[in-house]
Scaffold this active site. Sequence first.
Site, PDB file in Angstrom:
ATOM      1  N   ASP A 183      -9.559  -2.703  -6.457  1.00 56.25           N
ATOM      2  CA  ASP A 183      -8.782  -1.768  -5.639  1.00 56.25           C
ATOM      3  C   ASP A 183      -8.663  -0.457  -6.403  1.00 56.25           C
ATOM      4  O   ASP A 183      -8.300  -0.449  -7.584  1.00 56.25           O
ATOM      5  CB  ASP A 183      -7.403  -2.356  -5.357  1.00 56.25           C
ATOM      6  CG  ASP A 183      -6.540  -1.516  -4.438  1.00 56.25           C
ATOM      7  OD1 ASP A 183      -7.014  -0.459  -3.958  1.00 56.25           O
ATOM      8  OD2 ASP A 183      -5.381  -1.899  -4.190  1.00 56.25           O
ATOM      9  N   SER A 222       0.838  -1.196   0.000  1.00 55.78           N
ATOM     10  CA  SER A 222       0.000   0.000   0.000  1.00 55.78           C
ATOM     11  C   SER A 222       0.878   1.254   0.000  1.00 55.78           C
ATOM     12  O   SER A 222       1.767   1.395  -0.840  1.00 55.78           O
ATOM     13  CB  SER A 222      -0.951  -0.039   1.198  1.00 55.78           C
ATOM     14  OG  SER A 222      -1.956   0.940   1.087  1.00 55.78           O
ATOM     15  N   HIS A 239      -8.061  -4.510  -1.946  1.00 55.43           N
ATOM     16  CA  HIS A 239      -6.971  -3.963  -1.143  1.00 55.43           C
ATOM     17  C   HIS A 239      -7.040  -4.541   0.274  1.00 55.43           C
ATOM     18  O   HIS A 239      -8.045  -4.411   0.952  1.00 55.43           O
ATOM     19  CB  HIS A 239      -7.098  -2.438  -1.093  1.00 55.43           C
ATOM     20  CG  HIS A 239      -5.888  -1.756  -0.557  1.00 55.43           C
ATOM     21  ND1 HIS A 239      -4.924  -1.205  -1.367  1.00 55.43           N
ATOM     22  CD2 HIS A 239      -5.477  -1.510   0.713  1.00 55.43           C
ATOM     23  CE1 HIS A 239      -3.981  -0.655  -0.636  1.00 55.43           C
ATOM     24  NE2 HIS A 239      -4.294  -0.828   0.631  1.00 55.43           N
TER      25      HIS A 239
END
Length: 235
Positions: free
Chosen positions: A177, A82, A207
């Site tokens: 995502d 991320s 995600h």
Amino acid sequence: MKEEQLLAYLKVNCAGRKNIRTRAQLQRALNLSKDQLTNMVHRMRCKGLPIAGGPLGYCAGCGRTRPGCAWIGHELPWAGDSAGGALAAACALRARDEGGPRLCFQLLVYPVTDSRMETASMRKYTDSPMWNAGLNQKMWELYLREGDHGTPQYAAPLLARDFSDLPPAYVEAEEFDCLHDEGIAYAKALEKAGVEVQIEDVNGTFHGFDFFTGKGIAKAMAEKRIQALRDAFRR
């Protein structure tokens, strides 16, 4: 596994929660000691921590992040998921631009790479679980509240003008995502510049899907990440 091998894993903890699933999986699978795995947690609490405390600070301090951990002289694989993926990619860029430290690999799991937020997936996934366009916007507002210090590529790696001479990469993107398209775009930019890239465009995932470690897809992707790092250590 050689004693001198080290791995830097970068994690942005936006909510102040401990989230070490990927780091712990890598440590166990690669048989790394705690001294070999440096876990740099970049916390964004309350008002948040801007870019000066992120890649600019981490890269400048590389080699001094943990007392007694001899980083200097090693070719380091850097990993992150991320926003931690953004930090890892940014450190690879800065290491190249400023002549060190030496990085041998970058593992980027559903990475943040683009502050412009103009992709189709960003427009589409505005209310998806775990992470979405609204949360992403808030993140950038916190992270860039003091500006980018004249180096936008160290905040949003896709803004770099030159992707050549960067270490080989594993780049993973999830289908549902908001970060999907910018992750793939970064992988393609590296590939176009002649960088060796393993692209994993994963169907049916979102995600943070790997939080559910017991699921088959989470196990499968964890093994792919681990294998990519094993291969990097053998280079």
